[in-house]
Design an enzyme around this catalytic site. Structure first.
Site, PDB file in Angstrom:
ATOM      1  N   ARG A 101      49.332 -14.276  84.977  1.00  0.00           N
ATOM      2  CA  ARG A 101      48.177 -15.090  84.587  1.00  0.00           C
ATOM      3  C   ARG A 101      47.654 -15.891  85.779  1.00  0.00           C
ATOM      4  O   ARG A 101      46.446 -15.971  86.018  1.00  0.00           O
ATOM      5  CB  ARG A 101      48.571 -16.013  83.433  1.00  0.00           C
ATOM      6  CG  ARG A 101      49.002 -15.244  82.180  1.00  0.00           C
ATOM      7  CD  ARG A 101      49.747 -16.108  81.181  1.00  0.00           C
ATOM      8  NE  ARG A 101      48.900 -17.173  80.656  1.00  0.00           N
ATOM      9  CZ  ARG A 101      49.307 -18.042  79.738  1.00  0.00           C
ATOM     10  NH1 ARG A 101      50.536 -17.982  79.254  1.00  0.00           N
ATOM     11  NH2 ARG A 101      48.489 -18.971  79.296  1.00  0.00           N
ATOM     12  N   LEU A 151      58.962 -13.978  77.527  1.00  0.00           N
ATOM     13  CA  LEU A 151      57.657 -13.391  77.273  1.00  0.00           C
ATOM     14  C   LEU A 151      56.821 -14.498  76.647  1.00  0.00           C
ATOM     15  O   LEU A 151      57.227 -15.093  75.645  1.00  0.00           O
ATOM     16  CB  LEU A 151      57.765 -12.192  76.320  1.00  0.00           C
ATOM     17  CG  LEU A 151      56.732 -11.065  76.450  1.00  0.00           C
ATOM     18  CD1 LEU A 151      56.702 -10.494  77.866  1.00  0.00           C
ATOM     19  CD2 LEU A 151      57.018  -9.965  75.450  1.00  0.00           C
ATOM     20  N   ASP A 152      55.682 -14.810  77.256  1.00  0.00           N
ATOM     21  CA  ASP A 152      54.840 -15.892  76.742  1.00  0.00           C
ATOM     22  C   ASP A 152      54.484 -15.667  75.283  1.00  0.00           C
ATOM     23  O   ASP A 152      54.391 -14.527  74.815  1.00  0.00           O
ATOM     24  CB  ASP A 152      53.535 -15.985  77.543  1.00  0.00           C
ATOM     25  CG  ASP A 152      53.756 -16.397  78.978  1.00  0.00           C
ATOM     26  OD1 ASP A 152      54.839 -16.926  79.288  1.00  0.00           O
ATOM     27  OD2 ASP A 152      52.847 -16.179  79.794  1.00  0.00           O
ATOM     28  N   ARG A 153      54.230 -16.757  74.599  1.00  0.00           N
ATOM     29  CA  ARG A 153      53.852 -16.675  73.186  1.00  0.00           C
ATOM     30  C   ARG A 153      52.660 -15.755  72.968  1.00  0.00           C
ATOM     31  O   ARG A 153      52.651 -14.931  72.059  1.00  0.00           O
ATOM     32  CB  ARG A 153      53.530 -18.081  72.655  1.00  0.00           C
ATOM     33  CG  ARG A 153      53.129 -18.113  71.185  1.00  0.00           C
ATOM     34  CD  ARG A 153      52.848 -19.532  70.723  1.00  0.00           C
ATOM     35  NE  ARG A 153      52.606 -19.591  69.283  1.00  0.00           N
ATOM     36  CZ  ARG A 153      52.394 -20.717  68.603  1.00  0.00           C
ATOM     37  NH1 ARG A 153      52.408 -21.880  69.233  1.00  0.00           N
ATOM     38  NH2 ARG A 153      52.191 -20.682  67.299  1.00  0.00           N
TER      39      ARG A 153
END
Length: 227
Positions: free
Chosen positions: A154, A53-55
């Protein structure tokens, strides 16, 4: 303290805040707190993340509590046997429903197939001038990636010219600047809201849900979207 959404003898899931790294990384030396260490100290158990999970992405993050669960959950995620659902606020009015079939390149240049399906939950137009327009338009979408590529959502929403608000890498810098200057908003508006999978030990079908974090909700309020 982290919000625990699900826990048994084999797995634990949290609602990861935006901006929190999953674990230590050489590319983010500024970080001093990490979900892995925070959760380990909170429940006093060894934990291992089983997916990414991206920051800047908030929402459901699943950890294994033992090796058997870890190996089997890794396999489910690698084989796209889980169902992940995300909420995102994007620029402009999106189609009611759409499938994005657009291959993405890895860092080494290898091309991988990537597939995302989404539906538009709400559209909003607010009286805030932007560029040559007298108003600003946004959509709240529910996205389900069918593959698990790096930054897939994204990059896919950027590809169809509806970038996610707050995405500095693949998003619209002018929109990000507007949200920062007008509303002091720096969060990327991408939230992992639901995760479904087969329990690796009990074989039961598990569905976990996570509410959006306060900053995400604050943004929805000022752009007039009711979740």
């Amino acid at each position: 303290m982290l919000e625990i959404l699900y826990q048994d003898d084999h797995l634990v899931a949290i609602n990861k805040p935006h901006g929190l790294l999953v674990h230590q990384s050489s590319i983010a030396r500024d970080a001093t707190e990490f979900a892995l260490q925070m959760l380990r100290d909170q429940i006093n158990m060894h934990v291992s993340p089983v997916h990414r999970l991206d920051r800047k992405t908030g929402g459901i993050l699943l950890f294994a509590l033992n090796k058997d669960a870890e190996v089997q959950m890794h396999q489910q995620f690698m084989n796209n046997q889980t169902t992940k659902t995300y909420l995102a606020v994007v620029r402009g009015f999106t189609p009611d429903e759409m499938e994005i079939d657009y291959p993405l390149a890895k860092e080494n240049g290898t091309i991988q197939e990537a597939f995302t399906r989404f539906k538009t939950l709400q559209k909003t137009e607010i009286s805030v001038p932007f560029g040559k327009h007298d108003t600003s338009r946004y959509s709240l979408v529910e996205a389900t990636p069918k593959t698990g590529r790096m930054h897939q959502l994204r990059r896919h929403f950027s590809h169809i010219l509806h970038p996610i608000i707050g995405d500095r890498t693949h998003g619209c810098n002018k929109q990000n600047k507007l949200f920062l200057e007008k509303w002091d908003m720096t969060t990327m508006l991408l939230h992992a809201s639901q995760l479904s999978f087969t329990h690796p030990i009990t074989s039961k079908f598990i569905t976990i849900n996570a509410k959006v974090h306060p900053e995400f909700q604050r943004t929805l309020n000022f752009i007039n979207i009711n979740l």
